[in-house]
Design an enzyme around this catalytic site. Structure first.
Site, PDB file in Angstrom:
ATOM      1  N   SER A 133       1.018  -1.208  -0.024  1.00 58.99           N
ATOM      2  CA  SER A 133      -0.009   0.031  -0.137  1.00 58.99           C
ATOM      3  C   SER A 133       0.838   1.362  -0.029  1.00 58.99           C
ATOM      4  O   SER A 133       1.903   1.044   0.437  1.00 58.99           O
ATOM      5  CB  SER A 133      -0.870   0.079   1.288  1.00 58.99           C
ATOM      6  OG  SER A 133      -1.582   1.345   1.365  1.00 58.99           O
TER       7      SER A 133
ATOM      8  N   TYR B 268      -1.430  -1.331  10.200  1.00 56.51           N
ATOM      9  CA  TYR B 268      -1.422  -1.305   8.946  1.00 56.51           C
ATOM     10  C   TYR B 268      -0.287  -0.643   8.326  1.00 56.51           C
ATOM     11  O   TYR B 268       0.421  -1.414   7.492  1.00 56.51           O
ATOM     12  CB  TYR B 268      -2.947  -0.806   8.506  1.00 56.51           C
ATOM     13  CG  TYR B 268      -3.017  -0.944   7.094  1.00 56.51           C
ATOM     14  CD1 TYR B 268      -3.495  -2.154   6.582  1.00 56.51           C
ATOM     15  CD2 TYR B 268      -2.977   0.059   6.076  1.00 56.51           C
ATOM     16  CE1 TYR B 268      -3.766  -2.142   5.119  1.00 56.51           C
ATOM     17  CE2 TYR B 268      -3.234   0.136   4.876  1.00 56.51           C
ATOM     18  CZ  TYR B 268      -3.593  -1.146   4.330  1.00 56.51           C
ATOM     19  OH  TYR B 268      -3.818  -1.428   2.804  1.00 56.51           O
TER      20      TYR B 268
HETATM   21  N1  LIG Z   1      -8.667  -0.782  -1.185  1.00 57.65           N
HETATM   22  C1  LIG Z   1      -7.769   0.009  -1.127  1.00 57.65           C
HETATM   23  O1  LIG Z   1      -7.760   1.060  -1.123  1.00 57.65           O
HETATM   24  C2  LIG Z   1      -6.476  -0.560  -0.759  1.00 57.65           C
HETATM   25  C3  LIG Z   1      -5.263   0.451  -0.968  1.00 57.65           C
HETATM   26  C4  LIG Z   1      -3.998  -0.065  -0.718  1.00 57.65           C
HETATM   27  C5  LIG Z   1      -3.903  -1.391  -0.416  1.00 57.65           C
HETATM   28  N2  LIG Z   1      -4.897  -2.320  -0.360  1.00 57.65           N
HETATM   29  C6  LIG Z   1      -4.549  -3.843  -0.071  1.00 57.65           C
HETATM   30  O2  LIG Z   1      -5.319  -4.749  -1.291  1.00 57.65           O
HETATM   31  C7  LIG Z   1      -5.514  -5.839  -0.480  1.00 57.65           C
HETATM   32  C8  LIG Z   1      -7.156  -6.081  -0.675  1.00 57.65           C
HETATM   33  O3  LIG Z   1      -7.616  -5.277  -0.129  1.00 57.65           O
HETATM   34  P1  LIG Z   1      -9.167  -4.816  -0.455  1.00 57.65           P
HETATM   35  O4  LIG Z   1      -9.231  -3.286  -0.362  1.00 57.65           O
HETATM   36  O5  LIG Z   1      -9.552  -5.379  -1.888  1.00 57.65           O
HETATM   37  O6  LIG Z   1      -9.967  -5.405   0.610  1.00 57.65           O
HETATM   38  P2  LIG Z   1     -11.323  -6.258   1.016  1.00 57.65           P
HETATM   39  O7  LIG Z   1     -12.279  -5.745  -0.200  1.00 57.65           O
HETATM   40  O8  LIG Z   1     -11.657  -6.054   2.231  1.00 57.65           O
HETATM   41  O9  LIG Z   1     -10.818  -7.825   0.431  1.00 57.65           O
HETATM   42  C9  LIG Z   1      -9.970  -8.423   1.330  1.00 57.65           C
HETATM   43  C10 LIG Z   1     -10.139  -9.886   0.768  1.00 57.65           C
HETATM   44  O10 LIG Z   1      -9.043 -10.672   1.751  1.00 57.65           O
HETATM   45  C11 LIG Z   1      -9.889 -11.750   2.095  1.00 57.65           C
HETATM   46  N3  LIG Z   1      -9.382 -12.007   3.546  1.00 57.65           N
HETATM   47  C12 LIG Z   1      -9.341 -11.171   4.632  1.00 57.65           C
HETATM   48  N4  LIG Z   1      -8.830 -11.617   5.677  1.00 57.65           N
HETATM   49  C13 LIG Z   1      -8.385 -13.004   5.368  1.00 57.65           C
HETATM   50  C14 LIG Z   1      -7.705 -13.995   5.715  1.00 57.65           C
HETATM   51  N5  LIG Z   1      -7.318 -13.996   7.120  1.00 57.65           N
HETATM   52  N6  LIG Z   1      -7.457 -15.231   5.207  1.00 57.65           N
HETATM   53  C15 LIG Z   1      -7.818 -15.383   3.886  1.00 57.65           C
HETATM   54  N7  LIG Z   1      -8.429 -14.383   3.071  1.00 57.65           N
HETATM   55  C16 LIG Z   1      -8.785 -13.198   4.009  1.00 57.65           C
HETATM   56  C17 LIG Z   1     -11.277 -11.169   2.212  1.00 57.65           C
HETATM   57  O11 LIG Z   1     -12.316 -12.286   2.145  1.00 57.65           O
HETATM   58  P3  LIG Z   1     -13.011 -12.840   3.486  1.00 57.65           P
HETATM   59  O12 LIG Z   1     -13.378 -11.614   4.151  1.00 57.65           O
HETATM   60  O13 LIG Z   1     -13.911 -13.913   3.163  1.00 57.65           O
HETATM   61  O14 LIG Z   1     -11.747 -13.489   4.130  1.00 57.65           O
HETATM   62  C18 LIG Z   1     -11.232 -10.550   0.634  1.00 57.65           C
HETATM   63  O15 LIG Z   1     -11.304 -11.663  -0.307  1.00 57.65           O
HETATM   64  C19 LIG Z   1      -5.286  -5.610   0.901  1.00 57.65           C
HETATM   65  O16 LIG Z   1      -4.054  -6.030   1.094  1.00 57.65           O
HETATM   66  C20 LIG Z   1      -5.046  -4.211   1.169  1.00 57.65           C
HETATM   67  O17 LIG Z   1      -4.324  -3.806   2.329  1.00 57.65           O
HETATM   68  C21 LIG Z   1      -6.057  -1.924  -0.519  1.00 57.65           C
END
Ligand SMILES: NC(=O)c1ccc[n+]([C@@H]2O[C@H](COP(=O)([O-])OP(=O)(O)OC[C@H]3O[C@@H](n4cnc5c(N)ncnc54)[C@H](OP(=O)(O)O)[C@@H]3O)[C@@H](O)[C@H]2O)c1
Length: 285
Positions: A164, A181
């Site tokens: 991130s 985080y």
């Molecule tokens: N969205 C943003 O603005 C943003 C920005 C920078 C970085 N990121 C990074 O991108 C990645 C994805 O984020 P997102 O925004 O797409 O979040 P999200 O919509 O909350 O998706 C998270 C995913 O990870 C799964 N997950 C969560 N805990 C888990 C565990 N313990 N074991 C296996 N799977 C797990 C969730 O499914 P379940 O809940 O069913 O487990 C879901 O599929 C993360 O690493 C986040 O830090 C996101």
């Protein structure tokens, strides 16, 4: 002309049931991946994502330009908690039922927690670090043999760690911090750089994707409020990220054409990691 593709590649994505992980799965399957394996904790999320991806296969399978005709596509998933070794091994076992190697591993699953410093629960720090650092480490550790098998001089296997921009530039929203985080994302980026040194000679590239704000279940709460408006108005591009921004980057860093890029932290945030681009009503400094 270069047309990026991942024809015939085997892909494993943690956290592939929604958000950025599902975007990664979608762009790779649209551009020729042969097998996509996803995991997330909730069975329903995994099932829904598989259904969504299978529909894409049906839509695109006869379109020569976007799809690799004649390929049998495998899309599978399993509920597993990848913050534990047991969960990662369950995911690995699923992949190994049909595959002997993995070309592209996306260590994407991540969690966040925000609360004021003096109220920040110890359990929240544990939860975030266990998934965002330990989980990423275990995923790479357990999948490494399959990645090394896939890598060769023509195509380096890829590990893409979902970091991130929060791991590059800290942002403070005023109501509390995402302490674990920020630390976790800086930590995995650093770990990824070392892995790039270690695995590069074995034809496995390791790069760290560093998104800014993208709509997702994780970020929507923050984006809806004043903080979200600030993020848009102070971003040099005056917007947050969209699906195609992450997709185009992932396709490039998974395709052969990015073979010589290893150990990079790649911000996908319109340049916001450099600092605020502050709009002044007068237009003058
Ligand atoms: N969205 C943003 O603005 C943003 C920005 C920078 C970085 N990121 C990074 O991108 C990645 C994805 O984020 P997102 O925004 O797409 O979040 P999200 O919509 O909350 O998706 C998270 C995913 O990870 C799964 N997950 C969560 N805990 C888990 C565990 N313990 N074991 C296996 N799977 C797990 C969730 O499914 P379940 O809940 O069913 O487990 C879901 O599929 C993360 O690493 C986040 O830090 C996101």
């Amino acid at each position: 002309m270069t047309r990026l593709n991942v024809y015939g590649k085997v892909v494993a994505i943690t956290g592939g049931s929604r958000g950025l992980g599902l975007h990664c799965a979608e762009i790779l399957v649209k551009n020729g991946a042969k097998s996509i394996y996803i995991t997330a904790r909730k069975q329903k999320g995994v099932d829904d994502a598989i259904q969504y991806l299978q529909k894409i296969v049906e839509t695109y399978k006869d379109r020569d330009q976007l799809y690799h005709k004649g390929q049998d596509i495998i899309i599978r998933g399993i509920p597993a908690d990848v913050s534990t070794g047991k969960g990662v091994v369950a995911f690995l076992n699923l992949v190994q039922e049909k595959e002997t190697q993995v070309d592209i591993l996306i260590a994407n699953a991540g969690a966040s927690w925000g609360a004021p410093l003096d109220q920040h629960p110890e359990a929240a720090i544990d939860k975030v670090l266990e998934l965002n650092i330990k989980g990423v480490f275990l995923t790479i550790q357990k999948f490494k043999p399959l990645l090394v098998k896939a890598g060769n001089e023509d195509y380096s296997a890829r590990i893409l760690i979902m970091g991130s921009v929060a791991g590059i530039t800290p942002t403070f929203g005023g109501e509390g911090g995402t302490y674990g985080y920020l630390a976790s994302k800086a930590g995995v980026a650093h770990m990824g750089k070392m892995l790039a040194l270690e695995l590069g000679p074995q034809n496995v590239n390791v790069n760290i994707i560093a998104p800014g704000f993208f709509p997702s279940k994780m970020s929507n709460g923050l984006l809806e409020g004043e903080f979200g408006q600030h993020m848009i108005s102070h971003n040099p591009k005056r917007r947050i990220g969209k699906q195609s921004d992450i997709e185009n980057a992932i396709l490039f860093f998974a395709a052969r054409e990015s073979d010589y890029i290893n150990g990079a932290v790649i911000p996908i945030d319109g340049g916001h990691h450099l600092g605020d681009s502050v709009p002044l009503s007068s237009g003058k400094l």
